[in-house]
Design an enzyme around this catalytic site. Structure first.
Site, short mmCIF file in Angstrom:
data_model
loop_
_atom_site.label_atom_id
_atom_site.label_comp_id
_atom_site.label_asym_id
_atom_site.label_seq_id
_atom_site.Cartn_x
_atom_site.Cartn_y
_atom_site.Cartn_z
N ASP A 9 0.83 -1.20 0.00
CA ASP A 9 0.00 0.00 0.00
C ASP A 9 0.87 1.26 0.00
O ASP A 9 2.06 1.21 0.35
CB ASP A 9 -0.91 0.03 1.23
CG ASP A 9 -1.99 -1.05 1.18
OD1 ASP A 9 -2.29 -1.53 0.08
OD2 ASP A 9 -2.52 -1.41 2.25
N VAL A 10 0.27 2.38 -0.37
CA VAL A 10 0.99 3.66 -0.38
C VAL A 10 1.63 3.94 0.97
O VAL A 10 2.78 4.40 1.06
CB VAL A 10 0.05 4.81 -0.79
CG1 VAL A 10 0.73 6.15 -0.60
CG2 VAL A 10 -0.40 4.65 -2.25
#
Length: 283
Positions: free
Chosen positions: A41-42
Site C-alpha cells: 500500500d501507499v
C-alpha cells in the site's frame, strides 16, 4: 544486445505507490519491461521485489510465497480504511495492556477465513473494491482462507499502540488482522505502520533505496540465481523444439532442472519418464 532481466530488491519508502516505484526502476535501469511481486500500500514500506525484463514472467511463480511484516497496531480507534489513510469512524476508551494483547494472539495463528478490507484492490464484478467504497457504493466481499504462521509481540510504543511481527501466507491483509485482533479484545483497531521485511526467500536487508538505484548503486539478481536446481544444457535443435512447445527426450532423472540454450537461461524444465517440458518458461 540481450534484454536486461532479473530481480531488483527495492526498499520502498512510505507515501509512494508500488507502481510508482516500478516506474522509477524502469527509468533508472532503462528497462523495457518491469513489474513487481506483490503490492505494498501507499502507506506501506519495506521490501518490494521488482521484476525486470524476462523476470516479469515470474509473477505467477512467486504469487503464493509467504511474507513477513513488522507492523504497529493502535487500539481504541478505527477508520474506514483500517489504516491512517481514512477518517476515524469509531473510538472508545478501553485500555489495552501488553498482557491483554498477548492473551489473544495465539487464537489468531493458523488457517483463518479472513474478510478483506472494503478499501482493497479486491475486484467485485470487474471493479476494485476501493473504487466502489470511495463512491459510497456497497462493497460485498467474501472471506478468503489465509494462514498466519506466527505473531510475535515486540513491545508497546505508546498508549494502546504495539509493534508486532507477523509471518503469514500470501493474500493476508494485515489491516484485517488488526481489525480482528481488536474485535477479540472488544475494542477497535487501526494499523498505523507496516514494514515488509521478507517476501519468499527475499529479505529487506538485501534491498536498495530508490536513491541508490537512481545513482546506479544496486545489484540485479540474475534469474538463474533464483533457483537451486541442477543445470542442463540443450543443443540448438533441442532448444528450438522446446521453445516451439514440443517435448524433448532427455537423459535425466525425473525432476526440475535449470535449462540453458547456448549461454542463455531458458527457464525451468520438468522431466518425467525421459521427456522434458517447460515448468517455468522465461524466454
Amino acid at each position: 544486445m540481450s534484454e536486461l532481466s532479473g530481480i531488483l530488491l527495492v526498499n520502498k519508502p512510505r507515501g509512494i505507490s508500488s507502481n510508482s516505484v516500478v516506474n522509477i526502476v524502469k527509468h533508472a535501469l532503462g528497462a523495457k519491461k518491469t513489474g513487481h511481486l506483490g503490492t505494498l500500500d501507499v502507506l506501506g514500506e519495506g521490501l518490494l521485489p521488482v521484476t525486470v525484463g524476462k523476470g516479469t514472467r515470474l509473477f505467477d511463480y512467486y504469487l503464493n510465497k509467504d511474507k513477513e511484516y513488522i507492523t504497529n497496531f493502535k487500539f481504541g480507534i478505527t477508520t474506514d480504511t483500517l489504516d491512517l489513510e481514512g477518517p476515524i469512524t469509531h473510538s472508545d476508551n478501553k485500555v489495552i495492556t501488553l498482557q491483554d494483547l498477548q492473551n489473544v494472539l495465539q487464537s489468531h495463528i493458523g488457517k483463518i477465513n479472513q474478510m478483506p478490507p472494503a478499501y482493497s484492490a479486491k475486484k467485485i464484478k470487474g471493479q476494485k473494491a476501493y473504487d466502489l467504497a470511495r463512491r459510497g457504493e456497497k462493497v460485498e466481499l467474501k472471506p478468503k482462507l489465509i494462514e498466519i504462521y506466527d505473531i510475535s509481540l515486540l513491545g508497546q510504543t505508546e498508549h494502546n499502540a504495539f509493534d508486532l511481527k507477523v509471518h503469514c501466507s500470501s493474500g493476508t491483509y494485515i489491516r484485517s488482522l488488526c481489525r480482528d485482533i481488536a474485535s477479540s479484545l472488544s475494542t477497535y483497531g487501526v494499523m498505523q505502520r507496516i514494514l515488509r521485511t521478507r517476501c519468499g526467500e527475499f529479505d529487506l536487508k538485501d534491498a536498495f533505496t530508490l536513491d541508490e538505484i537512481k545513482n546506479g548503486n544496486y545489484k540485479l539478481i540474475p534469474l538463474d540465481c533464483l533457483f537451486e536446481f541442477e543445470k542442463t544444457k540443450l543443443n540448438d535443435n533441442e532448444t528450438q523444439r522446446i521453445l516451439n512447445g514440443v517435448n524433448i527426450k532427455i537423459d535425466k532423472q525425473d525432476g526440475i532442472y535449470k535449462a540453458y540454450g547456448k549461454e542463455e537461461f531458458l527457464g525451468l524444465l520438468e522431466v518425467k519418464n525421459g521427456q522434458a517440458s517447460f515448468y517455468l518458461r522465461l524466454i
